[in-house]
Scaffold this motif. Structure first.
Motif, PDB file in Angstrom:
ATOM      1  N   GLY A  97       0.811  -1.208   0.000  1.00 58.28           N
ATOM      2  CA  GLY A  97       0.000   0.000   0.000  1.00 58.28           C
ATOM      3  C   GLY A  97       0.846   1.261   0.000  1.00 58.28           C
ATOM      4  O   GLY A  97       0.524   2.244  -0.685  1.00 58.28           O
ATOM      5  N   THR A  98       1.945   1.250   0.754  1.00 57.13           N
ATOM      6  CA  THR A  98       2.827   2.415   0.801  1.00 57.13           C
ATOM      7  C   THR A  98       3.464   2.681  -0.551  1.00 57.13           C
ATOM      8  O   THR A  98       3.525   3.831  -1.015  1.00 57.13           O
ATOM      9  CB  THR A  98       3.921   2.203   1.855  1.00 57.13           C
ATOM     10  N   SER A  99       3.951   1.626  -1.202  1.00 51.19           N
ATOM     11  CA  SER A  99       4.654   1.801  -2.467  1.00 51.19           C
ATOM     12  C   SER A  99       3.728   2.326  -3.559  1.00 51.19           C
ATOM     13  O   SER A  99       4.080   3.257  -4.294  1.00 51.19           O
ATOM     14  CB  SER A  99       5.300   0.483  -2.910  1.00 51.19           C
ATOM     15  N   TYR A 100       2.528   1.763  -3.658  1.00 45.73           N
ATOM     16  CA  TYR A 100       1.628   2.194  -4.716  1.00 45.73           C
ATOM     17  C   TYR A 100       1.023   3.568  -4.436  1.00 45.73           C
ATOM     18  O   TYR A 100       0.621   4.274  -5.358  1.00 45.73           O
ATOM     19  CB  TYR A 100       0.535   1.155  -4.950  1.00 45.73           C
ATOM     20  N   GLN A 101       0.933   3.964  -3.172  1.00 47.16           N
ATOM     21  CA  GLN A 101       0.486   5.310  -2.867  1.00 47.16           C
ATOM     22  C   GLN A 101       1.587   6.332  -3.158  1.00 47.16           C
ATOM     23  O   GLN A 101       1.341   7.413  -3.684  1.00 47.16           O
ATOM     24  CB  GLN A 101       0.078   5.394  -1.392  1.00 47.16           C
ATOM     25  N   LEU A 102       2.835   5.944  -2.881  1.00 40.36           N
ATOM     26  CA  LEU A 102       3.951   6.877  -3.038  1.00 40.36           C
ATOM     27  C   LEU A 102       4.385   7.010  -4.497  1.00 40.36           C
ATOM     28  O   LEU A 102       4.778   8.090  -4.934  1.00 40.36           O
ATOM     29  CB  LEU A 102       5.125   6.402  -2.177  1.00 40.36           C
ATOM     30  N   VAL A 103       4.318   5.921  -5.250  1.00 40.98           N
ATOM     31  CA  VAL A 103       4.837   5.949  -6.618  1.00 40.98           C
ATOM     32  C   VAL A 103       3.992   6.851  -7.518  1.00 40.98           C
ATOM     33  O   VAL A 103       4.450   7.245  -8.606  1.00 40.98           O
ATOM     34  CB  VAL A 103       4.895   4.513  -7.195  1.00 40.98           C
ATOM     35  N   THR A 104       2.786   7.216  -7.102  1.00 44.65           N
ATOM     36  CA  THR A 104       1.974   8.125  -7.900  1.00 44.65           C
ATOM     37  C   THR A 104       2.593   9.511  -7.974  1.00 44.65           C
ATOM     38  O   THR A 104       2.197  10.311  -8.828  1.00 44.65           O
ATOM     39  CB  THR A 104       0.554   8.246  -7.325  1.00 44.65           C
ATOM     40  N   HIS A 105       3.550   9.810  -7.098  1.00 44.14           N
ATOM     41  CA  HIS A 105       4.240  11.088  -7.131  1.00 44.14           C
ATOM     42  C   HIS A 105       5.467  11.052  -8.036  1.00 44.14           C
ATOM     43  O   HIS A 105       6.211  12.035  -8.095  1.00 44.14           O
ATOM     44  CB  HIS A 105       4.654  11.503  -5.717  1.00 44.14           C
ATOM     45  N   PHE A 106       5.709   9.927  -8.692  1.00 44.33           N
ATOM     46  CA  PHE A 106       6.849   9.769  -9.583  1.00 44.33           C
ATOM     47  C   PHE A 106       6.358   9.602 -11.021  1.00 44.33           C
ATOM     48  O   PHE A 106       5.158   9.555 -11.291  1.00 44.33           O
ATOM     49  CB  PHE A 106       7.693   8.571  -9.153  1.00 44.33           C
ATOM     50  N   THR A 107       7.306   9.515 -11.924  1.00 45.28           N
ATOM     51  CA  THR A 107       6.970   9.398 -13.339  1.00 45.28           C
ATOM     52  C   THR A 107       6.337   8.041 -13.633  1.00 45.28           C
ATOM     53  O   THR A 107       6.503   7.082 -12.872  1.00 45.28           O
ATOM     54  CB  THR A 107       8.233   9.555 -14.196  1.00 45.28           C
ATOM     55  N   PRO A 108       5.623   7.907 -14.757  1.00 42.11           N
ATOM     56  CA  PRO A 108       5.013   6.619 -15.108  1.00 42.11           C
ATOM     57  C   PRO A 108       6.009   5.476 -15.210  1.00 42.11           C
ATOM     58  O   PRO A 108       5.650   4.327 -14.973  1.00 42.11           O
ATOM     59  CB  PRO A 108       4.359   6.914 -16.461  1.00 42.11           C
ATOM     60  N   ALA A 109       7.274   5.770 -15.546  1.00 41.63           N
ATOM     61  CA  ALA A 109       8.283   4.714 -15.625  1.00 41.63           C
ATOM     62  C   ALA A 109       8.462   4.021 -14.279  1.00 41.63           C
ATOM     63  O   ALA A 109       8.731   2.814 -14.221  1.00 41.63           O
ATOM     64  CB  ALA A 109       9.616   5.287 -16.103  1.00 41.63           C
ATOM     65  N   CYS A 110       8.307   4.762 -13.186  1.00 39.71           N
ATOM     66  CA  CYS A 110       8.446   4.169 -11.856  1.00 39.71           C
ATOM     67  C   CYS A 110       7.269   3.241 -11.547  1.00 39.71           C
ATOM     68  O   CYS A 110       7.451   2.195 -10.912  1.00 39.71           O
ATOM     69  CB  CYS A 110       8.540   5.269 -10.805  1.00 39.71           C
ATOM     70  N   THR A 111       6.081   3.606 -11.995  1.00 42.72           N
ATOM     71  CA  THR A 111       4.922   2.729 -11.818  1.00 42.72           C
ATOM     72  C   THR A 111       5.098   1.440 -12.598  1.00 42.72           C
ATOM     73  O   THR A 111       4.792   0.348 -12.101  1.00 42.72           O
ATOM     74  CB  THR A 111       3.638   3.445 -12.266  1.00 42.72           C
ATOM     75  N   VAL A 112       5.609   1.550 -13.807  1.00 43.84           N
ATOM     76  CA  VAL A 112       5.873   0.359 -14.618  1.00 43.84           C
ATOM     77  C   VAL A 112       6.924  -0.510 -13.945  1.00 43.84           C
ATOM     78  O   VAL A 112       6.801  -1.744 -13.884  1.00 43.84           O
ATOM     79  CB  VAL A 112       6.324   0.767 -16.031  1.00 43.84           C
ATOM     80  N   ALA A 113       7.979   0.102 -13.418  1.00 37.98           N
ATOM     81  CA  ALA A 113       9.035  -0.656 -12.754  1.00 37.98           C
ATOM     82  C   ALA A 113       8.513  -1.354 -11.502  1.00 37.98           C
ATOM     83  O   ALA A 113       8.893  -2.497 -11.217  1.00 37.98           O
ATOM     84  CB  ALA A 113      10.189   0.283 -12.390  1.00 37.98           C
ATOM     85  N   LEU A 114       7.635  -0.679 -10.764  1.00 42.03           N
ATOM     86  CA  LEU A 114       7.061  -1.289  -9.560  1.00 42.03           C
ATOM     87  C   LEU A 114       6.241  -2.516  -9.920  1.00 42.03           C
ATOM     88  O   LEU A 114       6.359  -3.568  -9.283  1.00 42.03           O
ATOM     89  CB  LEU A 114       6.205  -0.258  -8.829  1.00 42.03           C
ATOM     90  N   THR A 115       5.424  -2.402 -10.959  1.00 44.60           N
ATOM     91  CA  THR A 115       4.617  -3.534 -11.399  1.00 44.60           C
ATOM     92  C   THR A 115       5.489  -4.659 -11.944  1.00 44.60           C
ATOM     93  O   THR A 115       5.227  -5.839 -11.696  1.00 44.60           O
ATOM     94  CB  THR A 115       3.613  -3.072 -12.472  1.00 44.60           C
ATOM     95  N   THR A 116       6.545  -4.297 -12.661  1.00 48.34           N
ATOM     96  CA  THR A 116       7.456  -5.304 -13.205  1.00 48.34           C
ATOM     97  C   THR A 116       8.163  -6.064 -12.087  1.00 48.34           C
ATOM     98  O   THR A 116       8.303  -7.292 -12.139  1.00 48.34           O
ATOM     99  CB  THR A 116       8.491  -4.644 -14.120  1.00 48.34           C
ATOM    100  N   GLY A 117       8.605  -5.349 -11.063  1.00 45.50           N
ATOM    101  CA  GLY A 117       9.234  -6.012  -9.926  1.00 45.50           C
ATOM    102  C   GLY A 117       8.288  -6.938  -9.197  1.00 45.50           C
ATOM    103  O   GLY A 117       8.674  -8.019  -8.725  1.00 45.50           O
ATOM    104  N   PHE A 118       7.032  -6.526  -9.129  1.00 40.53           N
ATOM    105  CA  PHE A 118       6.011  -7.325  -8.451  1.00 40.53           C
ATOM    106  C   PHE A 118       5.857  -8.695  -9.105  1.00 40.53           C
ATOM    107  O   PHE A 118       5.671  -9.701  -8.425  1.00 40.53           O
ATOM    108  CB  PHE A 118       4.687  -6.559  -8.487  1.00 40.53           C
ATOM    109  N   VAL A 119       5.933  -8.739 -10.435  1.00 40.69           N
ATOM    110  CA  VAL A 119       5.742 -10.013 -11.147  1.00 40.69           C
ATOM    111  C   VAL A 119       7.061 -10.713 -11.455  1.00 40.69           C
ATOM    112  O   VAL A 119       7.052 -11.813 -12.016  1.00 40.69           O
ATOM    113  CB  VAL A 119       4.953  -9.785 -12.456  1.00 40.69           C
ATOM    114  N   SER A 120       8.197 -10.094 -11.095  1.00 39.80           N
ATOM    115  CA  SER A 120       9.498 -10.677 -11.424  1.00 39.80           C
ATOM    116  C   SER A 120      10.158 -11.391 -10.261  1.00 39.80           C
ATOM    117  O   SER A 120      11.242 -11.962 -10.433  1.00 39.80           O
ATOM    118  CB  SER A 120      10.442  -9.572 -11.937  1.00 39.80           C
ATOM    119  N   CYS A 121       9.536 -11.349  -9.080  1.00 37.56           N
ATOM    120  CA  CYS A 121      10.189 -11.937  -7.910  1.00 37.56           C
ATOM    121  C   CYS A 121      10.345 -13.445  -8.033  1.00 37.56           C
ATOM    122  O   CYS A 121      11.200 -14.047  -7.383  1.00 37.56           O
ATOM    123  CB  CYS A 121       9.411 -11.584  -6.645  1.00 37.56           C
ATOM    124  N   GLY A 122       9.540 -14.083  -8.890  1.00 41.07           N
ATOM    125  CA  GLY A 122       9.682 -15.518  -9.088  1.00 41.07           C
ATOM    126  C   GLY A 122      11.033 -15.905  -9.634  1.00 41.07           C
ATOM    127  O   GLY A 122      11.528 -17.020  -9.376  1.00 41.07           O
TER     128      GLY A 122
END
Length: 258
Positions: A130-155
Motif C-alpha cells: 500500500g505504501t509503495s503504490y500510494q507513493l509511486v503516484t508522485h513519480f513518473t510513469p516509468a516508476c509505476t511500470v518498474a514497480l509492477t514489473t518487480g512485483f511479477v518478477s520476484c519468481g
C-alpha cells in the motif's frame, strides 16, 4: 553493494525506477518463496489442502490490514509529512519482513506455526504494498511500470535460488535456511532501496504532500526549487516531470521544458 554504488553515482538522469523495482521484488518474494514449497509442505504435513490454507492465511489478514492502512495514512502524513510517514511504513513492512524471513525455516516445523507466520507475512506485505503504490503516484510513469514489473518478477529470484540450493525433490533444513536467507537479503535490499529513493527526493515529496492542501500549493511549488518537479493536470506534484511555466501555462496549458 550495487544499490549503494547506484546511490553514490552522480546522475544526469533519474534512476528512481530501479529502486522501485527492487522495492516491489522485496515485499513480494517472501510469499513467492513460501508458495514455491507447496509440494514439500503437502508431503511433510500429509495435508493436500495446504495450498488452500496458505492462501487463506496470506490473503485474508492482508485485506483488513490494507483497509486500516488506507484509513490512517492521511493522519500519519498530516502529522509527520509524506516522506517521513512513508519511511515509517516501509520500516514496519519491509523492515519486519527481513527478520521474519530469516525465522521462516523454523516456522515450517508445524502447520500452525507455518500458517501463523504466513499470515504475518501477508499483513507486512500489505503495508509495504500500500505504501509503495500510494507513493509511486508522485513519480513518473516509468516508476509505476518498474514497480509492477518487480512485483511479477520476484519468481526469478526464487527460481534461481531453488536451482542453486535445492538438491533432490525437497529442501533439507539447511537448504531452507539458505533459501530464506536469500529472501531476507532481498527484503533488506528493497528496504535500502526505499530509504534511498525517499532520501533522494525528500524535499520534493514534502512539497508533493503539501500540495494536497489548497493553501500550501504555492509553498509546495516554491519548495521544489530547481529540482525537476512538475504538476499533473490534477494538481499532483510529479517527481521527474519538468515544472509548468506559470505565465505560459495560464495561456495555453502546455508543459514547458526547461
Amino acid at each position: 553493494m550495487a544499490v549503494l554504488a547506484l546511490h553514490r553515482h552522480e546522475q544526469k538522469e533519474d534512476y528512481s525506477y530501479l529502486y522501485w523495482f527492487l522495492v516491489a521484488v522485496a515485499y513480494k518474494v517472501p510469499w513467492t518463496a513460501i508458495s514455491s514449497l507447496l509440494g514439500q509442505f503437502s508431503h511433510q504435513f500429509q495435508q493436500p489442502r495446504i495450498l488452500l490454507y496458505l492462501n487463506l492465511a496470506y490473503f485474508m489478514p492482508s485485506v483488513p490490514a490494507l483497509l486500516i492502512h488506507s484509513s490512517i495514512q492521511e493522519r500519519l502524513e498530516r502529522r509527520y509529512g509524506l516522506p517521513k510517514a512513508a519511511l515509517l511504513r516501509f520500516m514496519i513492512g519491509l523492515g519486519s519482513l527481513t527478520p521474519l524471513s530469516l525465522l521462516m525455516p523454523y516456522f515450517c516445523s508445524s502447520p500452525q506455526l507455518l500458517l501463523s507466520a504466513t499470515a504475518a507475512v501477508g499483513v507486512l506485505y500489505s503495508i509495504a504494498f500500500g505504501t509503495s503504490y500510494q507513493l509511486v503516484t508522485h513519480f513518473t510513469p516509468a516508476c509505476t511500470v518498474a514497480l509492477t514489473t518487480g512485483f511479477v518478477s520476484c519468481g526469478v529470484v526464487v527460481l534461481l535460488a531453488d536451482l542453486a540450493i535445492k538438491r533432490g525433490p525437497y529442501y533439507t533444513q539447511t537448504g531452507l535456511n539458505r533459501l530464506f536467507a536469500v529472501v531476507a537479503a532481498q527484503t533488506a535490499i528493497g528496504l535500502l532501496a526505499a530509504i534511498i529513493v525517499l532520501r533522494r527526493h525528500w524535499k520534493r515529496l514534502t512539497a508533493a504532500g503539501a500540495a494536497g492542501s489548497a493553501d500550501l500549493v504555492a509553498a509546495a511549488a516554491a519548495g521544489a526549487g530547481n529540482g525537476k518537479v512538475g504538476r499533473s493536470v490534477s494538481g499532483r506534484v510529479i517527481i521527474g516531470l519538468p515544472r509548468i511555466g506559470s505565465s505560459s501555462s495560464s495561456s495555453n496549458g502546455r508543459m514547458l521544458l526547461r
